[in-house]
Design an enzyme around this catalytic site. Structure first.
Site, PDB file in Angstrom:
ATOM      1  N   ASP A 111       0.814  -1.223   0.000  1.00 16.91           N
ATOM      2  CA  ASP A 111       0.000   0.000   0.000  1.00 16.91           C
ATOM      3  C   ASP A 111       0.841   1.264   0.000  1.00 16.91           C
ATOM      4  O   ASP A 111       2.052   1.223   0.202  1.00 16.91           O
ATOM      5  CB  ASP A 111      -0.973  -0.006   1.196  1.00 16.91           C
ATOM      6  CG  ASP A 111      -0.361  -0.632   2.454  1.00 16.91           C
ATOM      7  OD1 ASP A 111       0.880  -0.633   2.569  1.00 16.91           O
ATOM      8  OD2 ASP A 111      -1.114  -1.122   3.299  1.00 16.91           O
ATOM      9  N   HIS A 139      -7.364  -5.111  10.116  1.00 19.59           N
ATOM     10  CA  HIS A 139      -7.095  -4.893   8.686  1.00 19.59           C
ATOM     11  C   HIS A 139      -5.797  -5.575   8.261  1.00 19.59           C
ATOM     12  O   HIS A 139      -4.893  -5.771   9.062  1.00 19.59           O
ATOM     13  CB  HIS A 139      -7.116  -3.405   8.315  1.00 19.59           C
ATOM     14  CG  HIS A 139      -5.936  -2.591   8.767  1.00 19.59           C
ATOM     15  ND1 HIS A 139      -6.044  -1.260   9.123  1.00 19.59           N
ATOM     16  CD2 HIS A 139      -4.625  -2.886   8.917  1.00 19.59           C
ATOM     17  CE1 HIS A 139      -4.858  -0.791   9.445  1.00 19.59           C
ATOM     18  NE2 HIS A 139      -3.978  -1.750   9.338  1.00 19.59           N
ATOM     19  N   GLU A 151      -9.853  -2.346   5.259  1.00 21.84           N
ATOM     20  CA  GLU A 151     -10.458  -2.056   6.552  1.00 21.84           C
ATOM     21  C   GLU A 151     -11.735  -2.878   6.746  1.00 21.84           C
ATOM     22  O   GLU A 151     -12.392  -3.243   5.759  1.00 21.84           O
ATOM     23  CB  GLU A 151     -10.822  -0.561   6.623  1.00 21.84           C
ATOM     24  CG  GLU A 151      -9.634   0.389   6.489  1.00 21.84           C
ATOM     25  CD  GLU A 151      -8.834   0.559   7.774  1.00 21.84           C
ATOM     26  OE1 GLU A 151      -8.755  -0.398   8.575  1.00 21.84           O
ATOM     27  OE2 GLU A 151      -8.276   1.645   7.976  1.00 21.84           O
ATOM     28  N   ASN A 198      -7.539  -3.204  14.308  1.00 21.67           N
ATOM     29  CA  ASN A 198      -8.937  -3.502  13.951  1.00 21.67           C
ATOM     30  C   ASN A 198      -9.060  -4.714  13.010  1.00 21.67           C
ATOM     31  O   ASN A 198     -10.139  -5.004  12.512  1.00 21.67           O
ATOM     32  CB  ASN A 198      -9.599  -2.272  13.307  1.00 21.67           C
ATOM     33  CG  ASN A 198      -8.962  -1.872  11.983  1.00 21.67           C
ATOM     34  OD1 ASN A 198      -8.064  -2.552  11.489  1.00 21.67           O
ATOM     35  ND2 ASN A 198      -9.421  -0.774  11.414  1.00 21.67           N
TER      36      ASN A 198
HETATM   37  C1  F6R Z   1       1.422  -1.645   6.062  1.00 20.67           C
HETATM   38  C2  F6R Z   1       0.106  -2.274   6.141  1.00 20.67           C
HETATM   39  C3  F6R Z   1      -0.676  -2.284   7.403  1.00 20.67           C
HETATM   40  C4  F6R Z   1       0.146  -2.635   8.641  1.00 20.67           C
HETATM   41  C5  F6R Z   1      -0.724  -2.625   9.878  1.00 20.67           C
HETATM   42  C6  F6R Z   1       0.086  -2.855  11.137  1.00 20.67           C
HETATM   43  O1  F6R Z   1       1.962  -1.756   4.774  1.00 20.67           O
HETATM   44  O2  F6R Z   1      -0.347  -2.753   5.154  1.00 20.67           O
HETATM   45  O3  F6R Z   1      -1.726  -3.214   7.276  1.00 20.67           O
HETATM   46  O4  F6R Z   1       0.742  -3.877   8.468  1.00 20.67           O
HETATM   47  O5  F6R Z   1      -1.393  -1.397   9.988  1.00 20.67           O
HETATM   48  O6  F6R Z   1       0.959  -1.791  11.335  1.00 20.67           O
HETATM   49  P1  F6R Z   1       2.083  -1.837  12.457  1.00 20.67           P
HETATM   50  O7  F6R Z   1       3.075  -2.874  12.049  1.00 20.67           O
HETATM   51  O8  F6R Z   1       2.712  -0.457  12.428  1.00 20.67           O
HETATM   52  O9  F6R Z   1       1.413  -2.143  13.732  1.00 20.67           O
END
Ligand code: F6R
Length: 241
Positions: free
Chosen positions: A67, A138, A143, A136
């Site tokens: 992303d 995702h 989401e 959450n």
């Molecule tokens: C990042 C992504 C997100 C993260 C998720 C967890 O490329 O796709 O889904 O993997 O938000 O983020 P952290 O590792 O910062 O807790």
């Protein structure tokens, strides 16, 4: 589904890296799906170490990131392109033209998203996909919702995600509200998936994910239960509930 419960973040990072190192050693032109965020940083550090100390070769490796924030170009310190350069690409012998992070400044976003999926397919598809998980549930920026996109798409970030990610920005107002994200279908096409979860703030979602024998688009990560080769690596904090 395989589950590894590691003592702490360091052990989790070493476990994830050791799987990746084995896969890269088996297939020099492997295609990796990569994530940003706090969780994979330790894994990337281990890959850099393996490159520097053991000569792990990335010269033929291709990567596709999950992303990117819309509106940030690759030179912005909060862009995911910048993150990947800083935390991995600048420190290994990868050809930057083989690294792909969605372009947050693409003019025709819809066409760009289709093109991103086409490029993944044309390259032969992702061999190993690394994922983090949002508090959450995702994965990438898919989401919780009634419907999830199969292909790469433009997504609106949930308030909880904006709050979670504000720690990387000067203020919460600076966090972009939209992003380009690989879709659930793009992720599920990967031949092997490794999901990482570390820290107490992931304990509640990991408990929901692991205890309940259901899939729901309200916990996008639960759809991974339908995949035939998923490895989940948690540390004790993320497993504490
Ligand atoms: C990042 C992504 C997100 C993260 C998720 C967890 O490329 O796709 O889904 O993997 O938000 O983020 P952290 O590792 O910062 O807790």
């Amino acid at each position: 589904m395989k589950l590894f419960i590691e003592k702490d973040y360091d052990a989790l990072s070493k476990r994830a890296a050791s799987i990746l190192i084995e896969e890269i050693s088996k297939k020099e032109d492997i295609i990796l799906g990569l994530a940003t965020g706090s969780t994979p940083i330790g894994t990337y550090k281990e890959l850099i170490r393996a490159h520097k100390e053991d000569g792990l070769d990335f010269s033929k490796v291709k990567t596709f990131n999950l992303d990117e924030y819309i509106g940030l170009d690759g030179s912005h310190p909060n862009s995911y392109r910048y993150f990947m350069d800083e935390h991995l690409f600048n420190h290994i012998n990868i050809d930057k033209s083989n690294t792909h992070v969605p372009d947050g400044k693409a003019e025709d976003l819809e066409a760009y998203c289709k093109e991103y999926d086409r490029l993944i397919e044309e390259s032969g598809g992702i061999d190993v996909q690394i994922l983090g998980i949002g508090s959450n549930g995702h994965i990438a920026f898919n989401e919780p919702a009634e419907e999830l996109s199969l292909g790469t798409t433009v997504v609106r970030l949930k308030e909880s995600t904006i709050r979670d990610n504000a720690r990387f920005f000067n203020s919460i107002e600076e966090v972009p509200k939209t992003a380009i994200s690989m879709g659930i279908g793009s992720i599920m096409k990967a031949r092997k998936i490794i999901l990482l979860a570390s820290g107490k703030n992931k304990a509640e979602i990991m408990a929901k994910l692991l205890k309940n024998d259901v899939v729901t688009t309200q916990i996008p990560a639960s759809l991974l239960k339908l995949h035939h080769d998923v490895t989940i690596i948690v540390d004790e904090d993320a497993y504490s509930e």
